[in-house]
Design a protein around this motif. Structure first.
Motif, mmCIF file in Angstrom:
data_model
loop_
_atom_site.group_PDB
_atom_site.id
_atom_site.type_symbol
_atom_site.label_atom_id
_atom_site.label_comp_id
_atom_site.label_asym_id
_atom_site.label_seq_id
_atom_site.Cartn_x
_atom_site.Cartn_y
_atom_site.Cartn_z
ATOM 1 N N ILE A 259 -4.958 34.525 -23.978
ATOM 2 C CA ILE A 259 -5.334 33.111 -23.893
ATOM 3 C C ILE A 259 -4.351 32.457 -22.934
ATOM 4 O O ILE A 259 -3.164 32.322 -23.231
ATOM 5 C CB ILE A 259 -5.283 32.415 -25.269
ATOM 6 C CG1 ILE A 259 -6.180 33.135 -26.285
ATOM 7 C CG2 ILE A 259 -5.694 30.950 -25.117
ATOM 8 C CD1 ILE A 259 -7.659 33.025 -26.040
ATOM 9 N N ALA A 260 -4.854 32.057 -21.786
ATOM 10 C CA ALA A 260 -3.974 31.535 -20.742
ATOM 11 C C ALA A 260 -3.585 30.086 -20.977
ATOM 12 O O ALA A 260 -2.448 29.675 -20.695
ATOM 13 C CB ALA A 260 -4.653 31.674 -19.376
ATOM 14 N N GLY A 261 -4.523 29.290 -21.495
ATOM 15 C CA GLY A 261 -4.217 27.878 -21.695
ATOM 16 C C GLY A 261 -5.416 27.125 -22.226
ATOM 17 O O GLY A 261 -6.527 27.659 -22.331
ATOM 18 N N GLY A 262 -5.184 25.875 -22.561
ATOM 19 C CA GLY A 262 -6.258 25.030 -23.071
ATOM 20 C C GLY A 262 -5.966 23.572 -22.798
ATOM 21 O O GLY A 262 -4.828 23.185 -22.504
ATOM 22 N N GLY A 263 -7.006 22.767 -22.902
ATOM 23 C CA GLY A 263 -6.841 21.338 -22.687
ATOM 24 C C GLY A 263 -7.781 20.540 -23.570
ATOM 25 O O GLY A 263 -8.807 21.053 -24.025
ATOM 26 N N ALA A 264 -7.421 19.287 -23.807
ATOM 27 C CA ALA A 264 -8.249 18.392 -24.612
ATOM 28 C C ALA A 264 -8.139 16.978 -24.048
ATOM 29 O O ALA A 264 -7.028 16.509 -23.764
ATOM 30 C CB ALA A 264 -7.808 18.416 -26.079
ATOM 31 N N THR A 265 -9.289 16.319 -23.873
ATOM 32 C CA THR A 265 -9.308 14.948 -23.374
ATOM 33 C C THR A 265 -10.423 14.174 -24.068
ATOM 34 O O THR A 265 -11.194 14.729 -24.842
ATOM 35 C CB THR A 265 -9.575 14.899 -21.852
ATOM 36 O OG1 THR A 265 -10.906 15.370 -21.586
ATOM 37 C CG2 THR A 265 -8.564 15.717 -21.071
ATOM 38 N N ALA A 266 -10.518 12.888 -23.731
ATOM 39 C CA ALA A 266 -11.617 12.052 -24.203
ATOM 40 C C ALA A 266 -12.271 11.350 -23.019
ATOM 41 O O ALA A 266 -11.604 11.006 -22.039
ATOM 42 C CB ALA A 266 -11.111 11.011 -25.200
ATOM 43 N N ASP A 267 -13.581 11.137 -23.124
ATOM 44 C CA ASP A 267 -14.285 10.358 -22.114
ATOM 45 C C ASP A 267 -13.974 8.865 -22.236
ATOM 46 O O ASP A 267 -13.963 8.143 -21.240
ATOM 47 C CB ASP A 267 -15.801 10.530 -22.279
ATOM 48 C CG ASP A 267 -16.326 11.790 -21.617
ATOM 49 O OD1 ASP A 267 -15.518 12.583 -21.109
ATOM 50 O OD2 ASP A 267 -17.553 11.982 -21.627
ATOM 51 N N ALA A 268 -13.785 8.387 -23.491
ATOM 52 C CA ALA A 268 -13.602 6.956 -23.742
ATOM 53 C C ALA A 268 -14.709 6.143 -23.070
ATOM 54 O O ALA A 268 -14.459 5.140 -22.411
ATOM 55 C CB ALA A 268 -12.219 6.487 -23.254
ATOM 56 N N HIS A 269 -15.951 6.615 -23.277
ATOM 57 C CA HIS A 269 -17.070 6.020 -22.538
ATOM 58 C C HIS A 269 -18.230 5.620 -23.441
ATOM 59 O O HIS A 269 -18.688 4.478 -23.398
ATOM 60 C CB HIS A 269 -17.541 7.030 -21.481
ATOM 61 C CG HIS A 269 -18.812 6.646 -20.789
ATOM 62 N ND1 HIS A 269 -18.896 5.579 -19.921
ATOM 63 C CD2 HIS A 269 -20.065 7.185 -20.856
ATOM 64 C CE1 HIS A 269 -20.137 5.476 -19.476
ATOM 65 N NE2 HIS A 269 -20.868 6.428 -20.037
ATOM 66 N N HIS A 270 -18.742 6.534 -24.275
ATOM 67 C CA HIS A 270 -19.963 6.278 -25.037
ATOM 68 C C HIS A 270 -19.982 7.200 -26.244
ATOM 69 O O HIS A 270 -19.422 8.294 -26.204
ATOM 70 C CB HIS A 270 -21.191 6.525 -24.152
ATOM 71 C CG HIS A 270 -22.499 6.105 -24.763
ATOM 72 N ND1 HIS A 270 -23.263 6.947 -25.537
ATOM 73 C CD2 HIS A 270 -23.178 4.930 -24.712
ATOM 74 C CE1 HIS A 270 -24.353 6.322 -25.941
ATOM 75 N NE2 HIS A 270 -24.331 5.090 -25.456
ATOM 76 N N GLY A 405 -17.156 11.614 -27.236
ATOM 77 C CA GLY A 405 -16.424 11.789 -25.981
ATOM 78 C C GLY A 405 -15.341 12.838 -26.033
ATOM 79 O O GLY A 405 -14.450 12.859 -25.180
ATOM 80 N N HIS A 406 -15.388 13.750 -27.016
ATOM 81 C CA HIS A 406 -14.368 14.796 -27.136
ATOM 82 C C HIS A 406 -14.627 15.907 -26.121
ATOM 83 O O HIS A 406 -15.743 16.410 -26.007
ATOM 84 C CB HIS A 406 -14.389 15.400 -28.540
ATOM 85 C CG HIS A 406 -14.361 14.398 -29.639
ATOM 86 N ND1 HIS A 406 -13.294 13.552 -29.858
ATOM 87 C CD2 HIS A 406 -15.270 14.087 -30.590
ATOM 88 C CE1 HIS A 406 -13.545 12.779 -30.895
ATOM 89 N NE2 HIS A 406 -14.747 13.085 -31.353
ATOM 90 N N ASN A 407 -13.583 16.327 -25.414
ATOM 91 C CA ASN A 407 -13.689 17.420 -24.457
ATOM 92 C C ASN A 407 -12.608 18.447 -24.746
ATOM 93 O O ASN A 407 -11.443 18.090 -24.952
ATOM 94 C CB ASN A 407 -13.502 16.913 -23.026
ATOM 95 C CG ASN A 407 -14.429 15.763 -22.694
ATOM 96 O OD1 ASN A 407 -15.644 15.899 -22.766
ATOM 97 N ND2 ASN A 407 -13.866 14.617 -22.342
ATOM 98 N N ALA A 408 -12.981 19.721 -24.760
ATOM 99 C CA ALA A 408 -12.012 20.794 -24.968
ATOM 100 C C ALA A 408 -12.350 21.941 -24.041
ATOM 101 O O ALA A 408 -13.523 22.211 -23.773
ATOM 102 C CB ALA A 408 -12.017 21.256 -26.424
ATOM 103 N N CYS A 409 -11.327 22.628 -23.571
ATOM 104 C CA CYS A 409 -11.502 23.693 -22.602
ATOM 105 C C CYS A 409 -10.454 24.764 -22.869
ATOM 106 O O CYS A 409 -9.278 24.442 -23.120
ATOM 107 C CB CYS A 409 -11.327 23.128 -21.191
ATOM 108 S SG CYS A 409 -11.309 24.351 -19.879
ATOM 109 N N VAL A 410 -10.862 26.015 -22.828
ATOM 110 C CA VAL A 410 -9.929 27.120 -23.007
ATOM 111 C C VAL A 410 -10.113 28.104 -21.861
ATOM 112 O O VAL A 410 -11.232 28.315 -21.372
ATOM 113 C CB VAL A 410 -10.122 27.803 -24.384
ATOM 114 C CG1 VAL A 410 -11.489 28.472 -24.485
ATOM 115 C CG2 VAL A 410 -9.008 28.786 -24.674
#
Length: 417
Positions: A259-270, A405-410
């Motif tokens: 597992i090289a890495g991961g990220g999490a953000t929000a759209d804060a849009h709708h 608006g939850h975003n996750a990436c691995v």
């Protein structure tokens, strides 16, 4: 402090196109459509009458009949894949340190079927409260993590993650971080969802989120096709055995990938719609690349969120173009939801498994059900339409986005000692 490295040493999958890890992988490579008419309830009066159900599933083949009745379908799924993943990793009650082994598990909704049935039964009565004593512990979405820990005697960190359809990807990221920080040696992580029910289908229909292509369910999930009309609901469960590298090497474990890495953000849009320019999707891919210490050019394959919705597919592709630039044309992109449907809180883990298998086997599963090009999408991009493609996959990225608006990436990559 120096962060630990995390590898995958076991996997388990229960999906609409295969009830084991190997069946699932072969289903992906064969371009198997998972959608058919709903059998779990009478959907004749519903706008959408089809879904991607797990097929030929009998919990009593894996669980004691009395035990199976005490847990919701989503937890039954979770226990089955936990057994497969633990066995795949060569782990059992005798050879794990229970205090250094934990469970971080995701679900978007949890025991909706239990909740629906209990409330409907109450509404049919005279108002006298007669509820099943297992109602609450069957329904709460953290119970799957608790049940897995009890089944395998795992006393390390144990909790649930909920971020709608990003839940199991967020669970994997949290589990990886616990191991990186030295809080555990092994984490059983993934997610489960089973909400193909009157409440689940009716609720999503009311939002106009799902396909209504009742005349042709098998081709209804068609990401990136001009005529896509919404997602197809699926149910599934998946688990990764995440392990600290030196611990895995010391016990001679087979290693699928790192597992090289991961990220999490929000759209804060709708509450449901993605940011039209894919801002949150762009930011989460950049965050994952930064966490992994990698450049966009290091990625060979993206398993996209790709739900087959008119807005979502376009927004994600815009984000990919923004992050990868000219390298986007060197990528393979595919949306395996074209086969599994959208498995909600379990989508992230089963798609991470698809990404891992692409790295292990150097082959990219397809996006099926493509008939008509969408003029809003760059035709030079390789969406791996309709047929799996062989290529070297050094690293793969898996995107998962959720309502709110939850975003996750691995990011997963080939293991190099």
């Amino acid at each position: 402090m120096e962060l630990k490295r995390v590898v995958v040493t076991g996997m388990g999958a229960l999906t609409p196109i295969g009830n084991t890890l190997e069946e699932y992988w072969q289903g992906l490579l064969n371009g198997t459509p998972g959608a058919n008419n709903i059998t779990l309830f009478d959907a004749s009066k519903f706008k959408t009458k089809f879904a991607c159900e797990v097929k030929n599933f009998d919990p009593t083949q894996f669980l004691d009949k009395k035990e199976a009745r005490k847990i919701d379908r989503f937890t039954q799924f979770a226990l089955v894949v936990s057994d497969e993943a633990m066995a795949d990793a060569g782990l059992n009650r005798e050879n794990v340190n229970p205090d250094r082994t934990g469970v971080v598990f995701g679900s978007g909704i949890g025991g909706l079927i239990t909740f629906q049935n209990e409330v409907m039964d109450f509404a049919k009565g005279d108002g006298t409260p007669r509820f099943n004593p297992f109602f609450i512990p069957k329904m709460i979405l953290d119970i799957a993590a608790g049940q897995i820990s009890m089944r395998h005697n795992l006393r390390g960190p144990n909790f649930a993650v909920v971020s709608a359809c990003a839940s199991s990807t967020n669970a994997i990221i949290e589990a990886v971080n616990l191991i990186k920080l030295g809080k555990a040696d092994i984490i059983v992580s993934g997610g489960s969802e089973a909400v193909i029910s009157e409440a689940g289908v009716g609720g999503f229909n009311a939002m106009k989120a799902m396909s209504e292509r009742n005349d042709d369910p098998a081709t209804a999930s068609r990401p990136y096709d001009k005529d896509r009309d919404g997602f197809v609901m699926g149910e599934a469960a998946g688990i990764l055995i995440l392990e600290e590298l030196e611990h895995a090497k010391a016990r001679g474990a087979k290693i699928y990938c790192e597992i090289a890495g991961g990220g999490a953000t929000a759209d804060a849009h709708h509450i449901t719609a993605p940011h039209p320019e894919g801002l949150g999707a762009r930011n989460v891919m950049l965050a994952a690349l930064e966490d992994a210490g990698m450049q966009p050019s290091d990625i060979d394959y993206i398993n996209t969120h790709g739900t087959s919705t008119p807005l979502g597919d376009v927004a994600e592709v815009k984000a990919i173009m923004n992050v990868f630039g000219e390298h986007a044309y060197n990528l393979n992109i595919s949306a395996t939801k074209s086969m599994t449907g959208h498995c909600l809180g379990a989508a992230g883990v089963i798609e991470a498994i698809a990404a891992i298998q692409s790295v292990v086997h150097d082959i990219v599963p397809p996006t099926i059900n493509h008939f008509t090009d969408d003029p809003e999408l760059d035709p030079r991009l390789n969406f791996t339409f309709n047929k799996a493609q062989k290529r070297t996959v050094r690293a793969a990225l898996s995107n998962t986005f959720g309502f709110g608006g939850h975003n996750a990436c691995v990011i997963v990559k080939k293991f190099e000692g």
